[in-house]
Motif scaffolding. Structure first.
Motif, PDB file in Angstrom:
ATOM      1  N   LYS A 276       0.849  -1.185   0.000  1.00  0.00           N
ATOM      2  CA  LYS A 276       0.000   0.000   0.000  1.00  0.00           C
ATOM      3  C   LYS A 276       0.884   1.235   0.000  1.00  0.00           C
ATOM      4  O   LYS A 276       1.908   1.277   0.667  1.00  0.00           O
ATOM      5  CB  LYS A 276      -0.920   0.005   1.225  1.00  0.00           C
ATOM      6  CG  LYS A 276      -1.924   1.146   1.255  1.00  0.00           C
ATOM      7  CD  LYS A 276      -2.823   1.043   2.482  1.00  0.00           C
ATOM      8  CE  LYS A 276      -3.832   2.183   2.515  1.00  0.00           C
ATOM      9  NZ  LYS A 276      -4.729   2.085   3.700  1.00  0.00           N
ATOM     10  N   VAL A 277       0.486   2.263  -0.760  1.00  0.00           N
ATOM     11  CA  VAL A 277       1.250   3.506  -0.791  1.00  0.00           C
ATOM     12  C   VAL A 277       0.295   4.689  -0.688  1.00  0.00           C
ATOM     13  O   VAL A 277      -0.894   4.578  -0.988  1.00  0.00           O
ATOM     14  CB  VAL A 277       2.101   3.655  -2.071  1.00  0.00           C
ATOM     15  CG1 VAL A 277       3.063   2.501  -2.227  1.00  0.00           C
ATOM     16  CG2 VAL A 277       1.219   3.799  -3.305  1.00  0.00           C
ATOM     17  N   GLU A 278       0.852   5.810  -0.278  1.00  0.00           N
ATOM     18  CA  GLU A 278       0.126   7.071  -0.262  1.00  0.00           C
ATOM     19  C   GLU A 278       0.853   8.037  -1.191  1.00  0.00           C
ATOM     20  O   GLU A 278       2.059   8.251  -1.058  1.00  0.00           O
ATOM     21  CB  GLU A 278       0.069   7.648   1.151  1.00  0.00           C
ATOM     22  CG  GLU A 278      -0.685   8.981   1.236  1.00  0.00           C
ATOM     23  CD  GLU A 278      -0.659   9.560   2.640  1.00  0.00           C
ATOM     24  OE1 GLU A 278      -1.624   9.343   3.392  1.00  0.00           O
ATOM     25  OE2 GLU A 278       0.355  10.230   2.976  1.00  0.00           O
ATOM     26  N   VAL A 279       0.128   8.611  -2.143  1.00  0.00           N
ATOM     27  CA  VAL A 279       0.696   9.527  -3.121  1.00  0.00           C
ATOM     28  C   VAL A 279       0.152  10.925  -2.855  1.00  0.00           C
ATOM     29  O   VAL A 279      -1.058  11.102  -2.690  1.00  0.00           O
ATOM     30  CB  VAL A 279       0.336   9.094  -4.560  1.00  0.00           C
ATOM     31  CG1 VAL A 279       0.935  10.057  -5.576  1.00  0.00           C
ATOM     32  CG2 VAL A 279       0.824   7.674  -4.824  1.00  0.00           C
ATOM     33  N   GLY A 280       1.058  11.911  -2.772  1.00  0.00           N
ATOM     34  CA  GLY A 280       0.587  13.257  -2.465  1.00  0.00           C
ATOM     35  C   GLY A 280       1.416  14.336  -3.123  1.00  0.00           C
ATOM     36  O   GLY A 280       2.597  14.141  -3.425  1.00  0.00           O
ATOM     37  N   ASN A 281       0.781  15.491  -3.357  1.00  0.00           N
ATOM     38  CA  ASN A 281       1.494  16.672  -3.850  1.00  0.00           C
ATOM     39  C   ASN A 281       0.612  17.900  -3.629  1.00  0.00           C
ATOM     40  O   ASN A 281      -0.611  17.830  -3.744  1.00  0.00           O
ATOM     41  CB  ASN A 281       1.849  16.541  -5.331  1.00  0.00           C
ATOM     42  CG  ASN A 281       0.689  16.883  -6.239  1.00  0.00           C
ATOM     43  OD1 ASN A 281      -0.452  16.574  -5.929  1.00  0.00           O
ATOM     44  ND2 ASN A 281       0.976  17.501  -7.367  1.00  0.00           N
ATOM     45  N   ALA A 282       1.210  19.006  -3.279  1.00  0.00           N
ATOM     46  CA  ALA A 282       0.521  20.302  -3.178  1.00  0.00           C
ATOM     47  C   ALA A 282      -0.798  20.196  -2.412  1.00  0.00           C
ATOM     48  O   ALA A 282      -1.806  20.763  -2.810  1.00  0.00           O
ATOM     49  CB  ALA A 282       0.279  20.868  -4.570  1.00  0.00           C
ATOM     50  N   GLY A 283      -0.785  19.447  -1.322  1.00  0.00           N
ATOM     51  CA  GLY A 283      -1.979  19.348  -0.497  1.00  0.00           C
ATOM     52  C   GLY A 283      -2.954  18.266  -0.893  1.00  0.00           C
ATOM     53  O   GLY A 283      -3.938  18.008  -0.177  1.00  0.00           O
ATOM     54  N   ASN A 284      -2.732  17.586  -2.025  1.00  0.00           N
ATOM     55  CA  ASN A 284      -3.614  16.497  -2.459  1.00  0.00           C
ATOM     56  C   ASN A 284      -2.989  15.160  -2.106  1.00  0.00           C
ATOM     57  O   ASN A 284      -1.770  14.994  -2.187  1.00  0.00           O
ATOM     58  CB  ASN A 284      -3.851  16.568  -3.972  1.00  0.00           C
ATOM     59  CG  ASN A 284      -4.461  17.874  -4.401  1.00  0.00           C
ATOM     60  OD1 ASN A 284      -5.410  18.350  -3.784  1.00  0.00           O
ATOM     61  ND2 ASN A 284      -3.921  18.475  -5.452  1.00  0.00           N
ATOM     62  N   LYS A 285      -3.833  14.210  -1.707  1.00  0.00           N
ATOM     63  CA  LYS A 285      -3.333  12.885  -1.347  1.00  0.00           C
ATOM     64  C   LYS A 285      -4.318  11.817  -1.816  1.00  0.00           C
ATOM     65  O   LYS A 285      -5.517  12.061  -1.914  1.00  0.00           O
ATOM     66  CB  LYS A 285      -3.146  12.755   0.170  1.00  0.00           C
ATOM     67  CG  LYS A 285      -2.013  13.569   0.754  1.00  0.00           C
ATOM     68  CD  LYS A 285      -1.882  13.312   2.250  1.00  0.00           C
ATOM     69  CE  LYS A 285      -0.748  14.121   2.845  1.00  0.00           C
ATOM     70  NZ  LYS A 285      -0.613  13.878   4.313  1.00  0.00           N
ATOM     71  N   CYS A 286      -3.771  10.636  -2.074  1.00  0.00           N
ATOM     72  CA  CYS A 286      -4.626   9.478  -2.331  1.00  0.00           C
ATOM     73  C   CYS A 286      -3.855   8.220  -1.970  1.00  0.00           C
ATOM     74  O   CYS A 286      -2.622   8.208  -1.979  1.00  0.00           O
ATOM     75  CB  CYS A 286      -5.107   9.443  -3.783  1.00  0.00           C
ATOM     76  SG  CYS A 286      -3.901   8.824  -4.964  1.00  0.00           S
ATOM     77  N   SER A 287      -4.587   7.176  -1.618  1.00  0.00           N
ATOM     78  CA  SER A 287      -3.976   5.893  -1.287  1.00  0.00           C
ATOM     79  C   SER A 287      -4.242   4.908  -2.417  1.00  0.00           C
ATOM     80  O   SER A 287      -5.268   4.985  -3.103  1.00  0.00           O
ATOM     81  CB  SER A 287      -4.547   5.346   0.025  1.00  0.00           C
ATOM     82  OG  SER A 287      -4.213   6.199   1.094  1.00  0.00           O
ATOM     83  N   LEU A 288      -3.307   3.979  -2.598  1.00  0.00           N
ATOM     84  CA  LEU A 288      -3.443   2.974  -3.642  1.00  0.00           C
ATOM     85  C   LEU A 288      -3.405   1.582  -3.051  1.00  0.00           C
ATOM     86  O   LEU A 288      -2.720   1.336  -2.050  1.00  0.00           O
ATOM     87  CB  LEU A 288      -2.313   3.095  -4.672  1.00  0.00           C
ATOM     88  CG  LEU A 288      -2.234   4.368  -5.523  1.00  0.00           C
ATOM     89  CD1 LEU A 288      -1.030   4.287  -6.459  1.00  0.00           C
ATOM     90  CD2 LEU A 288      -3.511   4.568  -6.332  1.00  0.00           C
ATOM     91  N   VAL A 289      -4.141   0.681  -3.682  1.00  0.00           N
ATOM     92  CA  VAL A 289      -4.051  -0.747  -3.388  1.00  0.00           C
ATOM     93  C   VAL A 289      -3.479  -1.417  -4.628  1.00  0.00           C
ATOM     94  O   VAL A 289      -3.463  -0.828  -5.718  1.00  0.00           O
ATOM     95  CB  VAL A 289      -5.430  -1.339  -3.023  1.00  0.00           C
ATOM     96  CG1 VAL A 289      -5.953  -0.724  -1.734  1.00  0.00           C
ATOM     97  CG2 VAL A 289      -6.430  -1.121  -4.157  1.00  0.00           C
ATOM     98  N   PRO A 290      -2.967  -2.660  -4.518  1.00  0.00           N
ATOM     99  CA  PRO A 290      -2.339  -3.320  -5.668  1.00  0.00           C
ATOM    100  C   PRO A 290      -3.245  -3.347  -6.900  1.00  0.00           C
ATOM    101  O   PRO A 290      -4.456  -3.590  -6.805  1.00  0.00           O
ATOM    102  CB  PRO A 290      -2.062  -4.726  -5.142  1.00  0.00           C
ATOM    103  CG  PRO A 290      -1.841  -4.528  -3.673  1.00  0.00           C
ATOM    104  CD  PRO A 290      -2.832  -3.473  -3.289  1.00  0.00           C
TER     105      PRO A 290
END
Length: 392
Positions: A276-290
């Protein structure tokens, strides 16, 4: 239709790249017996190469393999197969000609001057290690060395690539000192693999560089990437691993994923394989599943998520180009980085032509372009190290 076990065994050998000349001839003769045999082979080939990354066909018996593949084909149904057959015989020819049939090399039909392109070989294992003091060390598949870098043992060999080793006791000492950074630079026409001091393994694609500490600090593990890299992150719940790429931060504890963030491109792509990872930039974020991918728009900073065929984004580290429904414009960007040549479109209509197939990265540029020509309405002309693209 029913396929004889002996023929299917020969077909499996062709797919695996270990067929004898006799097996190749048997498959060719079987396909030439009638149009039904050829169509069935093409259907099986398309499915095999779209699903083959998750299967180990060479480790199963013939009867089980045939049942499994035909079962998959039956369950696919017409609607799913449309996605594989969009290009009809053209797409199949790319897959069959490039990956399966060794005799395909015998009859190239092209407008290309073969002498020029035959000299353009595929990329290879090469990079430059840049130390914190500015020293530069060229790395290739033929080099091998061992040296101390700020207390860490750094060694390089063909099997493991570049590897940093630090004892646990020394790690604690080095963590209290100013962090020294190294940089690994992979040029166009290159690729490289390395192991960081924490055990994380990284594959770097062509035209990529990564900046990283010799030893990670006690709170976080952070690296900086320009280009494309595949990570298998060593687990450490107390010390998150963060990949910075074009203003996008991908945060993990232990997982495997692909990051593509080339300079000048409109988007950054993070594709998750495991964990699992969390991707973010400039105040935006989202999590990913495989099986999911985050796409970050470099202009608006918007992050969107979508489910993808992971193999299409990670197969490069296994020696393949997988271009499913890829435009010619996107395809030649990848070829440009791998073969270290430039492409120029002489007709804009050719940019949007779409291709589906899987091509071995170790083919020569000449061989790869021959098959694009044979399965499309475009052709190529060589102008020095520039390949010009025309519509037929």
């Amino acid at each position: 239709m029913r396929i004889d076990d002996d023929i299917f065994r020969d077909i499996l050998a062709c797919w695996g790249g270990n067929a004898t000349g006799e097996q190749v001839n048997r498959v060719r003769e079987w396909m030439e017996e009638n149009e039904e045999n050829r169509r069935e082979y093409e259907r099986l080939s398309r499915l095999y190469y779209r699903l083959g990354y998750a299967e180990r066909w060479d480790k199963i018996d013939v009867q089980t393999g045939k049942s499994r593949l035909l079962g998959r084909l039956s369950r696919s149904g017409k609607r799913r197969m449309v996605r594989y057959v969009w290009g009809g015989i053209a797409a199949a020819c790319v897959i069959i000609g490039v990956m399966v049939f060794p005799w395909a090399r015998e009859t190239p039909v092209s407008k290309l001057p073969s002498l020029n392109l035959a000299e353009v070989l595929s990329g290879s294992s090469k990079a430059t290690l840049v130390l914190d003091d500015g020293r530069m060390i060229p790395l290739t598949a033929d080099t091998s060395f061992r040296m101390q870098v700020e207390g860490a043992m750094v060694k390089e060999d063909l099997a493991a690539g570049l590897k940093y080793e630090v004892s646990d006791s020394l790690k604690e000492v080095l963590k209290r000192q100013p962090v020294g950074y190294n940089k690994l630079v992979v040029p166009r026409g290159g690729e490289y693999i390395m192991t960081l001091a924490d055990g994380t393994r990284v594959w770097l694609n062509a035209e990529t560089e990564m900046r990283y500490p010799v030893v990670f600090g006690k709170d976080t593990r952070e690296v900086y990437v320009k280009g494309e890299a595949y990570f298998e992150v060593a687990k450490d719940a107390s010390c998150p691993f963060i990949v910075h790429a074009s203003g996008v931060a991908t945060r993990v504890l232990g997982t495997s994923f692909n990051v593509m963030a080339y300079e000048g491109e409109e988007r950054v792509e993070v594709t998750l394989v495991t964990g699992k990872v969390e991707v973010g930039n400039a105040g935006n974020k989202c999590s990913l599943v495989p099986g999911w991918q985050a796409v970050v728009d470099q202009e608006t900073h918007r992050i969107t998520r979508k489910e993808v065929n992971v193999a299409a984004y990670t197969s490069w580290r296994n020696g393949l180009f997988d271009f499913g429904e890829m435009t010619l414009e996107e395809l030649v960007v990848k070829l440009s980085r791998w073969y270290d040549v430039d492409f120029v479109f002489e007709n804009d209509n050719a940019r949007g032509k779409r291709f589906t197939g899987a091509v071995k990265r170790n083919n020569t540029l000449e061989f790869t372009l021959h098959f694009i020509e044979k399965t499309s309405n475009v052709y190529f002309k060589v102008d020095g190290r520039t390949i010009r693209i025309y519509e037929k």
